[in-house]
Design a protein around this motif. Structure first.
Motif, PDB file in Angstrom:
ATOM      1  N   GLU A 111     -25.282  46.230  27.034  1.00 46.40           N
ATOM      2  CA  GLU A 111     -25.816  45.826  25.729  1.00 46.40           C
ATOM      3  C   GLU A 111     -26.867  46.824  25.240  1.00 46.40           C
ATOM      4  O   GLU A 111     -26.930  47.140  24.059  1.00 46.40           O
ATOM      5  N   GLN A 112     -27.674  47.312  26.176  1.00 53.90           N
ATOM      6  CA  GLN A 112     -28.671  48.312  25.789  1.00 53.90           C
ATOM      7  C   GLN A 112     -27.996  49.590  25.308  1.00 53.90           C
ATOM      8  O   GLN A 112     -28.388  50.177  24.304  1.00 53.90           O
ATOM      9  N   MET A 172     -28.163  43.635  13.882  1.00 52.22           N
ATOM     10  CA  MET A 172     -27.659  42.618  14.807  1.00 52.22           C
ATOM     11  C   MET A 172     -28.402  41.295  14.696  1.00 52.22           C
ATOM     12  O   MET A 172     -29.577  41.246  14.366  1.00 52.22           O
ATOM     13  N   PHE A 213     -24.992  49.860  24.073  1.00 54.13           N
ATOM     14  CA  PHE A 213     -24.339  49.586  22.789  1.00 54.13           C
ATOM     15  C   PHE A 213     -25.353  49.661  21.651  1.00 54.13           C
ATOM     16  O   PHE A 213     -25.098  50.266  20.608  1.00 54.13           O
ATOM     17  N   TYR A 214     -26.495  49.069  21.882  1.00 54.71           N
ATOM     18  CA  TYR A 214     -27.517  49.037  20.833  1.00 54.71           C
ATOM     19  C   TYR A 214     -27.940  50.458  20.436  1.00 54.71           C
ATOM     20  O   TYR A 214     -28.006  50.799  19.263  1.00 54.71           O
ATOM     21  N   LEU A 215     -28.194  51.286  21.435  1.00 54.61           N
ATOM     22  CA  LEU A 215     -28.626  52.661  21.143  1.00 54.61           C
ATOM     23  C   LEU A 215     -27.495  53.456  20.486  1.00 54.61           C
ATOM     24  O   LEU A 215     -27.716  54.201  19.533  1.00 54.61           O
ATOM     25  N   VAL A 248     -31.258  43.948  20.836  1.00 55.56           N
ATOM     26  CA  VAL A 248     -31.389  44.080  22.287  1.00 55.56           C
ATOM     27  C   VAL A 248     -32.726  44.718  22.661  1.00 55.56           C
ATOM     28  O   VAL A 248     -33.185  45.648  22.001  1.00 55.56           O
ATOM     29  N   VAL A 262     -32.265  55.057  28.610  1.00 55.51           N
ATOM     30  CA  VAL A 262     -32.410  53.783  29.320  1.00 55.51           C
ATOM     31  C   VAL A 262     -32.957  54.007  30.732  1.00 55.51           C
ATOM     32  O   VAL A 262     -33.882  53.310  31.171  1.00 55.51           O
TER      33      VAL A 262
END
Lengths: 257, 396
Positions: free
Chosen positions: B343-344, A90, B346-348, A94, B362
């Motif tokens: 967003e967290q 990305m 999605f990232y994971l 994040v 999280v």
């Protein structure tokens, strides 16, 4: 030999007032062993393409398909896509407070490999990968991306690429915000990943700078949400010389006619 | 005075407030009226500053004198044999020394209990393992009033796990006393069944150079309201007040803290973190700090963070700081209510981690900072498992 086929992909994003179409019909095929540079001016939809492939909830695909060896990626959840072999580095990784980098990496490796890596091998593997990217070992006990500088975040994206070894990687402006040394370290990481010859890369970038370190097999120019021209590395040289003006004008002319 | 309220949050909504200056309220909340006499307090109607966040209709009469005791609390004490455990009558002179009731329910409990449990860690004793104090509620539909005192004598070092279980309607006072140079850690776990009601007043008193560590964990119960007041009897007292809570649909979990600094060179730190999920899940956190004129060299900070996991849940967070002397080391507060971060997740997930596991990571991360500090491994593991269970219950 694996293939990632993007066919007539349309996607939109919701703004406060309306839905806005960003991708207006993207066609592209990446085969394993190939590196495709994907270049375009700001706002052309490059990141949207990356997010749409990865399945970010903010972007809605309205038409088209993305096939990984014939399987429809768009029907998979975000984590299924990753487990099927897709990876997105990305542009703005994040921060996840309270989740250590080591826990995160191990969870990700366990998920994508289908079994937990053996602890002894894993520790060695992570250590080696971190050394390769000039990442201090103390980072493994820090929270994911929390308080990392821009360059540190990018290195960690490539660290994940190295450890997870996906079939296809989409690298979204991994070069942006890096100084010359960091750019070399990150580029070396990408080259290590592709060196086995069976990986496919979609390298999204605004500048040609990284292409001096990572040689693309194909270069695509992306304007107004679609590919307007494709060629070999020489196309990047032209962009270096003359910028995007020829392509943005061409696109406008096409829209007007 | 600062107030953050979130009923329905937009994407990535975050309401952040943080500063280190003075906040002057309209009327002092720090100098609080106290009395052992229940009739000295008006029956709360729900509009009073002290009660405006509490649904008084769900107090089952604890607040208006109509809740007669029909049962009793069952208290079991285990752990180190060096510890003295006594059951005493109302006339025991030691009772009530840590502080007087500051609201009507506390005064009602004070007037209504028939016997109290006093647990004493003798002078200069280091307990080898945690002392466990398990308090069982009177049972469904029954009402009980209780009184408990934990006293750590000078130079002692101990860890106490105060574990609430069962059901019923409970009004009580808890005295937590760390005498001169004592080190006392108390882990309070409110893990009642879903129909229980508990209104508890905790009176914490620190002697000279005493070190007090409190972990408040609130998970179960229909309504749990805990008032915690910390007072310092002399210089050098040091209090860390940490809390985690997880409010489900229909639950009202309320924590009200007052750090009353009346002595010089004392330190206090308050950090409470809460997660909420489900329609009508409610949490309230009130963090008052009073630094009196004599309390020069005070160092204090209070922080509250809330993670709203689903729409419809509501968290209130009100930090309040009153400072009567400028000669302090530091005083600050921060409060935030944030939506669960897509967003967290999605990232994971983009790294192959399945949704449920990503969510667990999280939330565990959010609470981890506090859970890691709990000085009893088995309790920490139990709480981690309990939080995982709460998350799984929604199965979203």
């Amino acid at each position: 030999m694996a293939t990632l086929e993007i066919k007539d992909l349309h996607a939109e994003v919701d703004t406060e007032e309306e839905s806005k179409e960003i991708l207006t019909g993207v066609n592209l095929t990446v085969r394993s062993g190939e590196t495709h540079a994907f270049m375009g001016p700001n706002g052309s939809g490059k990141s949207t393409l990356a997010y749409a492939i990865a399945g970010h909830p903010k972007y809605r695909v309205t038409a088209g398909s993305v096939l990984l060896d014939g399987e429809e990626v768009l029907e998979m959840s975000v984590d299924e896509r990753a487990r099927a072999g897709l990876f997105l580095a990305m542009q703005y990784p994040v921060e996840v407070p309270g989740v250590s980098m080591s826990n995160f990496l191990r969870s990700a490796a366990t998920a994508t490999r289908g079994e937990a890596p053996q602890i002894r091998h894993w520790v060695k593997e992570v250590k080696q990968a971190m050394n390769n990217l000039d990442i201090d070992e103390s980072f493994s006990e820090r929270s994911v991306n929390e308080g990392f500088s821009g360059g540190e975040k990018k290195r960690h994206e490539i660290l994940q690429l190295d450890l997870l070894k996906p079939t296809f990687a989409v690298l979204d402006e991994t070069d942006s915000g890096l100084d010359v040394d960091a750019l070399r370290v990150v580029s070396d990481g990408i080259n290590r990943y592709t060196e086995s010859g069976d990986k496919g890369v979609l390298l999204i970038t605004h500048y040609t700078r990284i292409l001096k370190h990572v040689r693309p097999d194909y270069v695509h120019v992306f304007v107004g949400g679609q590919v307007v021209e494709s060629g070999g590395p020489e196309l990047a040289d032209e962009l270096e010389e003359s910028g995007y003006v020829r392509f943005t004008e061409k696109k406008e002319a096409a829209v007007q006619s | 005075m600062t107030e953050s309220t979130l009923e329905k949050s937009g994407p990535h909504g975050l309401d952040e407030h943080s500063h280190g200056g003075t906040a002057v309220p309209q009327s002092s909340r720090g100098h609080r009226f106290t009395s052992y006499d229940v009739e000295a307090f008006e029956v709360p109607g729900g509009r009073e500053e002290d009660w405006r966040f509490t649904p008084v209709k769900r107090l089952h009469g604890l607040h208006d004198g109509s809740a007669a005791a029909t049962g009793s609390l069952h208290v079991e004490v285990g752990g180190d044999s060096a510890v003295r455990v006594e059951t005493v009558g109302r006339d025991d002179q030691r009772l009530g020394t840590a502080g007087a009731p500051a609201d009507r329910v506390a005064a009602q409990a004070w007037c209504s209990f028939t016997e109290a449990t006093v647990v004493t860690v003798p002078k200069d004793t280091q307990t080898a393992e945690p002392i466990t104090v398990t308090v069982h509620g009177p049972g469904k539909g029954e009402t009980a009033y209780g009184h408990l005192q934990l006293r750590a004598e000078p130079l002692s070092e101990s860890v106490v796990v105060l574990d609430y279980r069962g059901s019923g309607v409970i009004g009580e006072n808890v005295e937590l006393i760390a005498e001169d140079s004592a080190r006392l850690s108390v882990i309070t776990i409110h893990d009642f069944s879903d129909d229980a009601t508990q209104v508890s007043s905790e009176h914490v008193h620190l002697g000279k150079d005493a070190v007090f560590r409190h972990f408040a964990v609130t998970l179960g119960g229909d309504l749990v309201r805990v008032n915690t007041k910390v007072t310092f009897g002399d210089r050098g007292g040091d209090a860390d007040m940490l809390g985690v809570y997880f409010s489900d649909s229909g639950q009202h979990l309320e924590h009200r803290l007052l750090m009353d600094h009346a002595q010089p060179n004392c330190r206090s730190n308050v950090t409470y973190k809460g997660a909420l999920q489900g329609d009508s899940a409610r949490s309230v956190w009130i963090g008052d700090v009073l630094i009196q004129a004599a309390a020069e060299g005070t160092d204090t900070f209070e922080l509250n963070r809330n993670l709203v996991l689903t729409e419809g849940a509501r968290a209130d967070s009100v930090p309040n700081l009153e400072i009567e002397t400028g000669e302090i080391v530091g005083a600050g507060h921060a409060s935030a209510i944030g939506r669960f971060d897509d967003e967290q997740l999605f990232y994971l997930q983009a790294r192959g981690i399945p949704y449920d596991q990503a969510r667990r990571l999280v939330v565990r991360g959010f609470f981890g900072e506090i859970l890691q500090k709990i000085p009893a491994t088995d309790v920490r593991e139990r709480l981690e498992a309990a939080i995982d269970e709460e998350l799984a219950a929604v199965g979203a």
